[in-house]
Scaffold this motif. Structure first.
Motif, short mmCIF file in Angstrom:
data_model
loop_
_atom_site.label_atom_id
_atom_site.label_comp_id
_atom_site.label_asym_id
_atom_site.label_seq_id
_atom_site.Cartn_x
_atom_site.Cartn_y
_atom_site.Cartn_z
N PRO A 61 20.59 -23.65 -17.63
CA PRO A 61 19.97 -22.42 -17.11
C PRO A 61 18.44 -22.46 -17.20
O PRO A 61 17.75 -21.87 -16.37
N ASP A 62 17.90 -23.19 -18.21
CA ASP A 62 16.44 -23.24 -18.35
C ASP A 62 15.76 -23.81 -17.11
O ASP A 62 14.63 -23.47 -16.79
N LEU B 20 15.44 -20.81 -14.38
CA LEU B 20 14.69 -19.58 -14.61
C LEU B 20 13.21 -19.85 -14.37
O LEU B 20 12.66 -20.80 -14.91
N VAL C 270 13.06 -10.99 -16.82
CA VAL C 270 14.38 -11.16 -16.22
C VAL C 270 14.46 -10.62 -14.78
O VAL C 270 14.89 -11.33 -13.87
N ASP D 287 12.77 -12.69 -12.26
CA ASP D 287 13.50 -13.93 -12.01
C ASP D 287 14.61 -13.72 -10.99
O ASP D 287 14.79 -14.52 -10.07
N PRO E 175 13.26 -14.08 -20.31
CA PRO E 175 14.45 -14.93 -20.26
C PRO E 175 14.54 -15.95 -21.40
O PRO E 175 15.61 -16.21 -21.92
N HIS E 176 13.36 -16.50 -21.83
CA HIS E 176 13.44 -17.57 -22.83
C HIS E 176 13.87 -17.07 -24.21
O HIS E 176 14.18 -17.86 -25.09
N LEU F 52 16.53 -15.15 -24.58
CA LEU F 52 17.97 -14.85 -24.50
C LEU F 52 18.80 -16.03 -24.98
O LEU F 52 18.32 -17.16 -25.07
N GLN G 204 23.58 -15.84 -22.00
CA GLN G 204 22.85 -14.77 -21.30
C GLN G 204 21.93 -15.36 -20.22
O GLN G 204 21.84 -14.83 -19.11
N LYS G 205 21.27 -16.46 -20.56
CA LYS G 205 20.40 -17.11 -19.55
C LYS G 205 21.22 -17.54 -18.34
O LYS G 205 20.78 -17.40 -17.20
N GLN G 206 22.40 -18.08 -18.59
CA GLN G 206 23.22 -18.55 -17.48
C GLN G 206 23.66 -17.36 -16.62
O GLN G 206 23.74 -17.47 -15.40
N ILE H 89 21.91 -14.67 -16.18
CA ILE H 89 20.71 -14.31 -15.39
C ILE H 89 20.58 -15.25 -14.19
O ILE H 89 20.27 -14.83 -13.07
#
Length: 283
Positions: free
Chosen positions: A97-98, A101, A106, A109, A145-146, A148, A152-154, A156
């Motif tokens: 996910p990184d 984003l 969020v 993004d 985002p960073h 999370l 959670q990132k995935q 988003i």
């Protein structure tokens, strides 16, 4: 109107491998026929090097076939003028996910995709809110985002694709880098998108418990499709799966071993509840 969302016909993809100055062509996939029906939850299984990620990249025109054709919602991926339209109909979520984003907040993004498509601001606002709602992340919209968790990132990243309003989402091993709770979150989200919102799902994975939830499974090995069917048709073929180098869900394997030991049990078991049921019925 065809009921196929994606149709791969005799698709091959080759690349040039350079071994100590000697160039040779190598096929990543060869003669793959594959159809994804609208509204379906399809899982593509295979170990590393089986061609499953290569076929995923064909489904949203990240690569085009060396031979054969890929048609996404009626559009040929090899025609340059179709690429953006294809990507707005078939979104893609990757492993890390990184890497997906791009913004520091969020909601910004999630807005990135529709902004690039030139959607008007009011509509973007609406799409961002709806997409975050669908993945259960509305209360995080002003977060960075960073900060999370991986799961959670995935989610988003999935919201960012949903904001484009695709009819189909291809997930290329989206839970590979997540811990068990992150995996559960993301899989729950994927299931809801399919069952509640009717989005066609293609999930590339090597987790058998994820595959057990699909409508249909395609098993790839050595760049071609080796097996195809429902989870109940595929998983009881324990020997064949192991030959390909894949496991089956643990309860399915247990049922297989019990059957082999002479116990009269249904082999087409996919989860613990079914196993408990079967064992309770044994006299």
């Amino acid at each position: 109107m065809s009921d196929a969302m994606i149709k791969c016909a005799k698709v091959s993809f080759k690349y040039v491998k350079d071994t100590e100055g000697v160039k040779q062509e190598k096929y990543a996939i060869k003669d793959v026929d594959l159809e994804v029906k609208k509204g379906e939850f399809l899982v593509v299984l295979g170990h590393n090097g089986s061609g499953k990620s290569t076929i995923a990249k064909h489904m949203n025109a990240l690569v085009v076939p060396s031979e054969g054709t890929v048609i996404v919602d009626g559009l040929d991926t090899s025609k340059m003028e179709n690429v953006w339209e294809i990507r707005s109909r078939a979104g893609m979520v990757f492993q890390n996910p990184d890497n997906q984003l791009v913004a520091t907040i969020v909601e910004e993004d999630v807005a990135f995709g529709p902004e690039n498509l030139g959607i008007e601001p009011l509509e973007i606002r609406k799409r961002v809110d709806e997409s975050l709602e669908k993945v259960g992340m509305s209360k995080y919209k002003r977060h960075a985002p960073h900060l999370l968790s991986g799961g959670q990132k995935q989610r988003i990243a999935i919201a960012g694709i949903l904001a484009i309003q695709p009819e189909c989402i291809i997930f290329d091993e989206p839970t590979a880098m997540l811990d068990p709770s992150g995996r559960r979150e993301v899989l729950k989200t994927i299931n809801e998108l399919n069952k509640v919102h009717g989005i066609t799902i293609v999930l590339i994975t090597h987790y058998m418990d994820e595959a057990a939830q699909a409508d249909r499974i395609v098993v790839m090995d050595g760049g071609s499709v080796k097996m195809e069917g429902t989870p109940r048709e595929i998983f009881p073929q324990v020997e064949r799966m192991k030959k390909i180098g894949l496991d089956v869900p643990q309860v399915t394997e247990l049922a297989y071993e019990l059957k082999k030991a002479g116990i009269d049990i249904n082999e087409k078991i996919l989860n613990v509840d079914e196993m408990v049921n079967e064992l309770c019925q044994l006299k």
